[in-house]
Design an enzyme around this catalytic site. Structure first.
Site, PDB file in Angstrom:
ATOM      1  N   ASP A 216       0.862  -1.235  -0.050  1.00  0.00           N
ATOM      2  CA  ASP A 216      -0.004  -0.028  -0.069  1.00  0.00           C
ATOM      3  C   ASP A 216       0.874   1.110  -0.280  1.00  0.00           C
ATOM      4  O   ASP A 216       0.380   2.195   0.785  1.00  0.00           O
ATOM      5  CB  ASP A 216      -0.904   0.041   1.202  1.00  0.00           C
TER       6      ASP A 216
ATOM      7  N   LYS B  95       1.946   2.070  -5.177  1.00  0.00           N
ATOM      8  CA  LYS B  95       2.440   1.579  -6.246  1.00  0.00           C
ATOM      9  C   LYS B  95       1.634   1.792  -7.441  1.00  0.00           C
ATOM     10  O   LYS B  95       2.304   2.089  -8.684  1.00  0.00           O
ATOM     11  CB  LYS B  95       2.954  -0.186  -6.194  1.00  0.00           C
TER      12      LYS B  95
ATOM     13  N   GLY C  59      -4.626  -4.411  -3.861  1.00  0.00           N
ATOM     14  CA  GLY C  59      -5.579  -3.359  -4.190  1.00  0.00           C
ATOM     15  C   GLY C  59      -4.737  -2.009  -4.462  1.00  0.00           C
ATOM     16  O   GLY C  59      -4.014  -1.422  -3.620  1.00  0.00           O
ATOM     17  N   HIS C  60      -4.687  -1.665  -5.574  1.00  0.00           N
ATOM     18  CA  HIS C  60      -3.909  -0.572  -6.286  1.00  0.00           C
ATOM     19  C   HIS C  60      -4.662   0.524  -6.755  1.00  0.00           C
ATOM     20  O   HIS C  60      -5.584   0.116  -7.795  1.00  0.00           O
ATOM     21  CB  HIS C  60      -2.589  -1.000  -7.514  1.00  0.00           C
TER      22      HIS C  60
ATOM     23  N   GLN D 230       2.179  -6.126  -3.061  1.00  0.00           N
ATOM     24  CA  GLN D 230       2.514  -6.167  -1.488  1.00  0.00           C
ATOM     25  C   GLN D 230       3.588  -5.373  -1.439  1.00  0.00           C
ATOM     26  O   GLN D 230       3.867  -4.234  -1.887  1.00  0.00           O
ATOM     27  CB  GLN D 230       2.487  -7.808  -1.419  1.00  0.00           C
TER      28      GLN D 230
HETATM   29  P1  GDP Z   1      -0.505   0.403  -3.433  1.00  0.00           P
HETATM   30  O1  GDP Z   1      -1.064  -1.114  -3.259  1.00  0.00           O
HETATM   31  O2  GDP Z   1       0.835   0.185  -3.259  1.00  0.00           O
HETATM   32  O3  GDP Z   1      -1.085   0.645  -5.104  1.00  0.00           O
HETATM   33  O4  GDP Z   1      -1.248   1.355  -2.967  1.00  0.00           O
HETATM   34  P2  GDP Z   1      -2.815   1.597  -2.430  1.00  0.00           P
HETATM   35  O5  GDP Z   1      -3.559   2.035  -3.659  1.00  0.00           O
HETATM   36  O6  GDP Z   1      -3.418   0.427  -1.798  1.00  0.00           O
HETATM   37  O7  GDP Z   1      -2.697   2.781  -1.165  1.00  0.00           O
HETATM   38  C1  GDP Z   1      -2.492   4.041  -1.427  1.00  0.00           C
HETATM   39  C2  GDP Z   1      -3.417   4.960  -1.374  1.00  0.00           C
HETATM   40  O8  GDP Z   1      -2.821   6.269  -0.881  1.00  0.00           O
HETATM   41  C3  GDP Z   1      -4.583   5.156  -2.336  1.00  0.00           C
HETATM   42  O9  GDP Z   1      -5.681   5.654  -1.633  1.00  0.00           O
HETATM   43  C4  GDP Z   1      -3.863   6.141  -3.395  1.00  0.00           C
HETATM   44  O10 GDP Z   1      -4.768   6.890  -3.938  1.00  0.00           O
HETATM   45  C5  GDP Z   1      -3.272   7.246  -2.129  1.00  0.00           C
HETATM   46  N1  GDP Z   1      -2.062   7.957  -2.487  1.00  0.00           N
HETATM   47  C6  GDP Z   1      -0.936   7.536  -3.378  1.00  0.00           C
HETATM   48  N2  GDP Z   1      -0.058   8.523  -3.274  1.00  0.00           N
HETATM   49  C7  GDP Z   1      -0.585   9.620  -2.579  1.00  0.00           C
HETATM   50  C8  GDP Z   1       0.141  10.626  -2.407  1.00  0.00           C
HETATM   51  O11 GDP Z   1       1.179  11.102  -2.516  1.00  0.00           O
HETATM   52  N3  GDP Z   1      -0.728  11.579  -1.317  1.00  0.00           N
HETATM   53  C9  GDP Z   1      -2.066  11.173  -0.853  1.00  0.00           C
HETATM   54  N4  GDP Z   1      -2.305  11.902   0.030  1.00  0.00           N
HETATM   55  N5  GDP Z   1      -2.383  10.017  -1.142  1.00  0.00           N
HETATM   56  C10 GDP Z   1      -1.812   8.974  -2.110  1.00  0.00           C
HETATM   57  P1  IMO Z   2      -0.871  -4.230  -2.104  1.00  0.00           P
HETATM   58  O1  IMO Z   2      -0.490  -4.911  -3.508  1.00  0.00           O
HETATM   59  C1  IMO Z   2      -0.824  -4.562   2.093  1.00  0.00           C
HETATM   60  C2  IMO Z   2      -1.030  -8.638   3.746  1.00  0.00           C
HETATM   61  C3  IMO Z   2      -2.177  -9.097   4.443  1.00  0.00           C
HETATM   62  C4  IMO Z   2      -1.760 -10.083   5.328  1.00  0.00           C
HETATM   63  C5  IMO Z   2      -0.440 -10.828   4.665  1.00  0.00           C
HETATM   64  C6  IMO Z   2      -1.040 -12.071   3.959  1.00  0.00           C
HETATM   65  O2  IMO Z   2      -2.102  -3.412  -2.395  1.00  0.00           O
HETATM   66  O3  IMO Z   2       0.280  -3.349  -1.447  1.00  0.00           O
HETATM   67  P2  IMO Z   2      -2.534 -12.919   2.020  1.00  0.00           P
HETATM   68  O4  IMO Z   2      -3.982 -12.634   1.710  1.00  0.00           O
HETATM   69  O5  IMO Z   2      -1.721 -12.191   1.057  1.00  0.00           O
HETATM   70  O6  IMO Z   2      -2.241 -14.348   2.197  1.00  0.00           O
HETATM   71  O7  IMO Z   2      -2.061 -11.930   3.389  1.00  0.00           O
HETATM   72  O8  IMO Z   2      -0.290  -9.912   3.604  1.00  0.00           O
HETATM   73  N1  IMO Z   2      -1.362  -8.205   2.482  1.00  0.00           N
HETATM   74  C7  IMO Z   2      -1.207  -6.841   2.075  1.00  0.00           C
HETATM   75  N2  IMO Z   2      -0.876  -5.871   2.952  1.00  0.00           N
HETATM   76  N3  IMO Z   2      -1.134  -4.305   0.839  1.00  0.00           N
HETATM   77  C8  IMO Z   2      -1.166  -5.569  -0.040  1.00  0.00           C
HETATM   78  O9  IMO Z   2      -1.030  -5.342  -1.306  1.00  0.00           O
HETATM   79  C9  IMO Z   2      -1.266  -6.970   0.573  1.00  0.00           C
HETATM   80  N4  IMO Z   2      -1.486  -8.267   0.271  1.00  0.00           N
HETATM   81  C10 IMO Z   2      -1.541  -8.961   0.988  1.00  0.00           C
HETATM   82  O10 IMO Z   2      -2.840  -8.029   5.137  1.00  0.00           O
HETATM   83  O11 IMO Z   2      -1.141  -9.463   6.581  1.00  0.00           O
HETATM   84 MG    MG Z   3      -2.743  -1.649  -2.009  1.00  0.00          MG
END
Ligand code: GDP
Ligand code: IMO
Ligand code: MG
Length: 425
Positions: A13, A16, A40-41, A225
């Protein structure tokens, strides 16, 4: 031409999705190489938010080809739902733009049921998985009883593999976990009903990537991840079930390690983690709550509140070393604005000893005390800034200190979720 791997440098999270979407404008091919819909991207383009779990985050850039490599575990129903969702906004998701490796393993209903049943039974020792069947699907792959995407072309093979798998799974489900067993006929019927929509997407992904390499196209490999959730190098057993490190690109989509030019580590300006496991800089106080609220730190897959804490430079240094990170993208810097002081963890203390690396014995990371360096914070809304020199001096100093501690330059700074809210140095 330049081939870039994008990986999360912390516990997932990091942002990416946003960075892959941004870099896709200059790439022709975007490839997922591991994980599944535990990811979840989030992308935010022209004010509209899109959350992707399986489809590569380059799909919103119309000039790209998006591929799902053999290292991914694919839930066919989730893939189709996501396809329909993305198509609703007028994006072309036809097989001309999207491909799935014949060799990708499938997540089946019994994987999900086992994942959840196990977590329930583990009361007190939960991993906090996403419940998406990721672990059990990778187990079957390693046990050589998994179904692969190309099996969908052969209903008899599907039938015999499902029957064989359920002989074992149903005993576990029924006797050990007191969960409902599954009927092979139903599992097969549901799966084969999806096959006609999946089959047009199947292809020889590695051949397609080789063709792109030959044509000197730029390829982006999208990690899921984060490094510290890696099955080998992460905070075992609180990890996911795939290798999240950059080295897995090669095995996860069938290309040579020599094909990679750049390894871009995505690091959030503070730390977060979802699920269980050690987190030395976690803040279980008002500052942690503040980061969660301001940063909207709630899971993009499960909606769970993310644990929040200070930036951990030990974690970043280790990620840099394990992956050969060439540069960092530092995200969510805007979220830190308004905090009078910022802390950076520069080392750990464990049993009276100072450690510059993560301890490797199980449980040890849970016992360390972070050694903090305190630096001045910055204030004001920085989300509209596009030039490094316009950032408050304290923000510039914070970035410079991260570069020193992690021994890697920060080439990109994200100051908001929007595609354009980015400073490129
Ligand atoms: P990922 O799994 O690495 O793709 O990240 P996620 O999408 O799960 O979580 C990142 C969250 O931060 C999302 O809600 C993005 O929209 C948000 N986000 C990404 N970059 C920024 C930033 O620079 N500032 C803020 N405030 N939010 C951001
Ligand atoms: P993105 O790509 C954050 C965590 C779960 C749990 C552990 C194992 O959005 O960054 P699993 O279901 O993979 O067996 O769970 O890994 N986890 C993540 N945490 N971002 C993710 O993906 C994750 N994918 C799995 O919360 O701790
Ligand atoms: Mg994510």
């Amino acid at each position: 031409m330049s081939n870039t791997v994008v990986i999360g440098a912390q516990w997932g999270d990091e942002g990416k999705g946003k960075i892959v979407d941004l870099l896709s404008a200059e790439s022709q091919v975007i490839v997922r190489f591991h994980g599944g819909n535990n990811a979840g991207h989030t992308l935010k383009v022209a004010g509209k938010q899109t959350v992707l779990h399986l489809i590569p985050s380059g799909i919103l850039n119309s000039g790209t080809l998006c591929l799902i490599g053999n290292g991914v575990v694919l839930d066919p129903a989730v893939f189709l739902e996501e396809l329909d969702e993305v198509a609703k906004s007028g994006v072309d998701v036809s097989p001309a733009r999207l491909g799935i490796s014949n060799k990708a393993h499938l997540i089946l209903p019994y994987h999900k049921r086992l994942d959840r049943a196990r977590e329930q039974k583990r009361a007190g020792r939960k991993i906090g998985t996403t419940g998406r069947g990721i672990g059990p699907a990778y187990e079957d792959k390693a046990a050589r009883i998994g179904l692969r995407a190309a099996d969908l072309k052969n209903p008899e093979l599907v039938q015999s593999k499902v029957v064989h798998a359920l002989e074992e799974k149903n005993i576990l489900l029924g006797s050990l976990y007191q969960a409902e067993p599954l009927r092979a006929e139903e599992v097969c019927a549901e799966l084969l009903a999806l096959a006609p929509r999946i089959l047009p997407y199947l292809e020889n992904v590695e051949a397609r990537i080789h063709k792109a390499i030959k044509a000197r196209e730029s390829i982006l490999f999208e990690g899921a991840q984060g490094v510290h959730l890696d099955i080998d190098h992460g905070t075992y057993p609180f990890v996911t079930s795939s290798n999240t490190v950059a080295g897995n690109v090669s095995a996860g989509c069938g290309i040579s390690p020599r094909a990679i030019d750049r390894v871009l580590g995505i690091a959030k300006a503070y730390s977060t983690r979802v699920g269980q496991g050690p987190f030395p800089t976690e803040l279980e106080d008002a500052t942690g709550n503040d980061l969660r609220e301001k940063g909207h730190e709630f899971g993009a897959t499960t909606g769970r509140p993310r644990r929040c804490g200070w930036l951990d430079a030990v974690v970043l240094r280790e990620s840099a070393r394990l992956n050969g990170i060439t540069d960092f993208a530092l995200t969510k810097l805007d979220v830190l604005a308004g905090l009078p002081r910022l802390k950076i963890c520069v080392a750990y203390m464990l049993d009276g000893e100072r450690l510059d690396w993560l301890p490797q014995e199980e449980g040890a990371l849970g016992r360390v005390t972070p050694v903090y360096e305190e630096v001045p914070g910055f204030s004001g809304d920085i989300s509209g800034l596009r030039k490094f020199r316009d950032l408050p001096a304290a923000a510039q100093d914070y970035i410079a200190r991260i570069e020193e501690l992690a021994e890697v330059p920060v080439s990109l700074i994200s100051v908001g979720p929007g595609r354009e809210q980015t400073i490129i140095r």
